[in-house]
Enzyme design. Structure first.
Site, PDB file in Angstrom:
ATOM      1  N   SER A 128       0.793  -1.228   0.000  1.00 36.58           N
ATOM      2  CA  SER A 128       0.000   0.000   0.000  1.00 36.58           C
ATOM      3  C   SER A 128       0.826   1.279   0.000  1.00 36.58           C
ATOM      4  O   SER A 128       0.259   2.374  -0.074  1.00 36.58           O
ATOM      5  CB  SER A 128      -0.954   0.003   1.202  1.00 36.58           C
ATOM      6  OG  SER A 128      -2.040  -0.856   0.960  1.00 36.58           O
ATOM      7  N   LYS A 164       0.095   3.769  -2.703  1.00 35.36           N
ATOM      8  CA  LYS A 164      -0.874   4.857  -2.603  1.00 35.36           C
ATOM      9  C   LYS A 164      -0.201   6.214  -2.414  1.00 35.36           C
ATOM     10  O   LYS A 164      -0.846   7.252  -2.623  1.00 35.36           O
ATOM     11  CB  LYS A 164      -1.856   4.579  -1.470  1.00 35.36           C
ATOM     12  CG  LYS A 164      -2.727   3.351  -1.691  1.00 35.36           C
ATOM     13  CD  LYS A 164      -3.704   3.162  -0.563  1.00 35.36           C
ATOM     14  CE  LYS A 164      -4.597   1.945  -0.796  1.00 35.36           C
ATOM     15  NZ  LYS A 164      -3.896   0.673  -0.523  1.00 35.36           N
ATOM     16  N   SER A 215      -6.236   3.253   4.239  1.00 35.98           N
ATOM     17  CA  SER A 215      -5.549   2.675   3.093  1.00 35.98           C
ATOM     18  C   SER A 215      -6.538   1.925   2.211  1.00 35.98           C
ATOM     19  O   SER A 215      -6.323   0.780   1.819  1.00 35.98           O
ATOM     20  CB  SER A 215      -4.430   1.735   3.546  1.00 35.98           C
ATOM     21  OG  SER A 215      -3.569   1.426   2.479  1.00 35.98           O
TER      22      SER A 215
END
Length: 361
Positions: A54, A57, A114
């Site tokens: 993640s 991101k 997230s």
């Protein structure tokens, strides 16, 4: 921390073997630098190819902030939710196909929970579809000097072709701070309220480490536990990256030790972690058309807690949200202006392949 003890920590935490599997769990890469000067303060296997999970991101947010800066999108613009984005695996906000969220809600969903569905929806809005957005992300990464990075999706869900390095992620973190100072405050939002649910920030450094004010966690079974952190003390800002930790405790303690040593090397006195650092109560938006950050300090009768940063100012005074002594935990995020926006792109309706590994944080 004494240098001998610190060296022992590095030896035990960062022992790796240079192989094709060095990006897997238990083989840590790390990188710490001064965000202002770029001076490298620590590096351990910084150029090994890793799965970002993640941490992907961070680039999705970079692209979103860039689109906001150019006027291509606005914070309160409606973001359509396609079948493809709604069916991304958790962690997610639980978006429903055919519904809408705002760009700002999407940003908050990324920095706190997230959310993979929100990341995909933002990518589709900006890029037309997720594959095109991933190509844009990769091109942007290379423009920033992240030569060892390739993105395949907006969320970080597992893809064997999606790779990066600790050094490249440190570059991205530095550029997020320097390129978008008006948006950096989103990374320190402690909690926000979405459709009746209080959504806390996953980043443990915001609670644990004095001076920390962002950035992002990441996890998949293949990548292990990843973390990018920025912290400021005595006007010195450091950026740290830890990738491939085998537990949350290892990830947090390793990052804290690296950052402590980095501050010491920069001549910054150590800070006790016996009590939480007070955080300002920040209103991210003053009006619909102008993007400003206003800072207020709310008092607290409970010394164990501190005010947290929130997304928007209350629309009216009330007993719950009125500006009075006490802790303000969150406020409601604004609804989309309209269901359709002239800047929205056509979205894919394909379901796509799911990985059995989830991007938890």
């Amino acid at each position: 921390m004494p240098r001998v003890a610190f060296a022992a920590l590095l030896l035990s935490a960062f022992t790796t073997r240079h192989s094709a599997h060095a990006q897997y769990v238990g083989h840590i890469s790390a990188f710490v630098s001064d965000a202002r000067t770029g001076a490298v303060l620590a590096q351990v296997n910084p150029d090994l190819q890793r799965y970002p999970a993640s941490l992907t991101k961070l680039m999705t947010l970079y692209m979103t902030f860039k689109a906001l800066r150019s006027g291509a999108v606005t914070l309160d613009q409606a973001v359509p939710v396609s079948i493809h984005s709604a069916t991304r695996e958790p962690s997610k906000l639980g978006l429903v196909p055919g519904s809408y969220l705002t760009v700002e809600q999407g940003v908050l969903g990324l920095v706190t929970k997230s959310a993979n569905d929100a990341a995909c929806a933002l990518g589709e809005l900006i890029g037309g579809n997720e594959a095109q957005f991933a190509a844009m992300m990769t091109a942007q990464a290379h423009d920033l000097g992240m030569s060892q990075t390739t993105f395949r999706n907006a969320s970080g869900l597992p893809d064997p072709g999606q790779m990066t390095t600790a050094r490249d992620l440190a570059t991205l973190a530095q550029r997020l701070i320097s390129d978008f100072p008006e948006d950096y405050h989103y990374f320190s939002v402690g909690v926000f309220y979405f459709h009746g649910h209080e959504i806390p920030n996953h980043n443990p450094m915001l609670r644990y480490y004095p001076g920390a004010d962002g950035m992002k966690t990441g996890y998949t079974a293949q990548a292990g536990l990843n973390l990018v952190t920025s912290a400021m003390r005595d006007n010195v800002r450091l950026v740290g990256v830890v990738m491939g930790a085998s537990s949350n405790i290892e990830r947090t303690r390793t990052m804290a030790a690296l950052m402590d040593q980095g501050f010491a090397d920069e001549g910054v006195a150590p800070v006790e972690r016996s009590a939480p650092m007070a955080k300002p109560f920040i209103l991210a938006r003053a009006t619909r058309s102008r993007r400003k950050t206003l800072t207020f300090f709310a008092s607290s009768e409970d010394a164990r807690h501190a005010p947290v940063q929130v997304a928007e100012a209350p629309l009216r005074r009330s007993k719950k949200f009125g500006m009075k002594p006490g802790i303000v935990h969150y406020v409601l995020a604004r609804a989309p202006l309209a269901k359709h926006s002239k800047a929205a792109h056509e979205h894919t309706g394909s379901r796509g392949e799911h990985s059995r590994h989830r991007s938890k944080t």
